[in-house]
Motif scaffolding. Sequence first.
Motif, PDB file in Angstrom:
ATOM      1  N   ASP A 101       0.873  -1.163   0.000  1.00  0.00           N
ATOM      2  CA  ASP A 101       0.000   0.000   0.000  1.00  0.00           C
ATOM      3  C   ASP A 101       0.913   1.216   0.000  1.00  0.00           C
ATOM      4  O   ASP A 101       2.095   1.126   0.322  1.00  0.00           O
ATOM      5  N   PHE A 106     -11.023   7.271  -7.987  1.00  0.00           N
ATOM      6  CA  PHE A 106     -12.001   6.281  -8.425  1.00  0.00           C
ATOM      7  C   PHE A 106     -12.929   6.916  -9.443  1.00  0.00           C
ATOM      8  O   PHE A 106     -13.451   7.998  -9.238  1.00  0.00           O
ATOM      9  N   ASN A 122      -6.521   5.623  -6.793  1.00  0.00           N
ATOM     10  CA  ASN A 122      -6.471   6.133  -5.424  1.00  0.00           C
ATOM     11  C   ASN A 122      -7.773   5.764  -4.720  1.00  0.00           C
ATOM     12  O   ASN A 122      -8.791   6.424  -4.891  1.00  0.00           O
ATOM     13  N   ALA A 123      -7.734   4.696  -3.931  1.00  0.00           N
ATOM     14  CA  ALA A 123      -8.926   4.235  -3.220  1.00  0.00           C
ATOM     15  C   ALA A 123      -9.368   5.223  -2.150  1.00  0.00           C
ATOM     16  O   ALA A 123     -10.533   5.246  -1.758  1.00  0.00           O
ATOM     17  N   ILE A 129      -3.723  -0.301  -7.085  1.00  0.00           N
ATOM     18  CA  ILE A 129      -4.658   0.382  -6.198  1.00  0.00           C
ATOM     19  C   ILE A 129      -3.921   0.655  -4.900  1.00  0.00           C
ATOM     20  O   ILE A 129      -3.101  -0.154  -4.461  1.00  0.00           O
ATOM     21  N   SER A 150      -4.292   3.113  -0.967  1.00  0.00           N
ATOM     22  CA  SER A 150      -5.166   3.946  -0.135  1.00  0.00           C
ATOM     23  C   SER A 150      -4.711   5.396  -0.083  1.00  0.00           C
ATOM     24  O   SER A 150      -5.521   6.288   0.100  1.00  0.00           O
ATOM     25  N   LEU A 168      -9.047  -3.405   0.502  1.00  0.00           N
ATOM     26  CA  LEU A 168      -8.714  -2.911  -0.836  1.00  0.00           C
ATOM     27  C   LEU A 168      -9.020  -3.957  -1.901  1.00  0.00           C
ATOM     28  O   LEU A 168      -9.487  -3.619  -2.999  1.00  0.00           O
ATOM     29  N   LEU A 199     -12.749  -3.778  -2.393  1.00  0.00           N
ATOM     30  CA  LEU A 199     -13.117  -2.620  -3.215  1.00  0.00           C
ATOM     31  C   LEU A 199     -12.875  -2.905  -4.698  1.00  0.00           C
ATOM     32  O   LEU A 199     -13.703  -2.598  -5.546  1.00  0.00           O
ATOM     33  N   ALA A 200     -11.725  -3.498  -4.984  1.00  0.00           N
ATOM     34  CA  ALA A 200     -11.380  -3.774  -6.384  1.00  0.00           C
ATOM     35  C   ALA A 200     -12.313  -4.802  -7.008  1.00  0.00           C
ATOM     36  O   ALA A 200     -12.686  -4.671  -8.177  1.00  0.00           O
TER      37      ALA A 200
END
Length: 173
Positions: free
Chosen positions: A5, A74, A96-97, A131, A133, A147, A150-151
């Motif tokens: 990350d 996003f 950028n999450a 990806i 954070s 993460l 999310l993906a």
Amino acid sequence: MALFDVTKFKASEEVAKLLGFSRMLTLGREVTMGQASEAGKLKNMLVDFDKSQGISSVVKALKNQDVLGIATGFGARIEQKVMSELAQEEKALVINAGTLMCAERERLSPMLGSAPAVFARAKNARLKIGIASFAESESCLASSKQLIYLATLLLGASEPEAKQMLGFWSDLL
């Protein structure tokens, strides 16, 4: 597979391990981010696509050897010319999450609607996709599982693709 990350602060190795990461890179140390006009001045740089002025400046920046790729929020709309240059120069698209995790409610819907299309276009162009954070503090951190979730849920990635999105840093640095 090693999972990474990127944060805006120095996270301890212990915190990284607790969150399921092999390592947490620090923005400003191992990785830098700036506008396209700063290409060549910063090492291991991600061009901040959302803050850079003009497509031609981003395309020009991607030709610089110190540029790793672009970072974008996003659901950002990325022109085909930029996608083509990323592929040609073998640079990465980093999502950028944090823009999603910290978004205000009224901004969520547009981001969620266009994010899968951007991912699909990047995947079809065979881009390196990442990806991160980009967390500003420990209270904003996300675990590797979050993460990955999310993906898979919001981008439409498979679980192996999502893990690869967190592991691609080992190829860049």
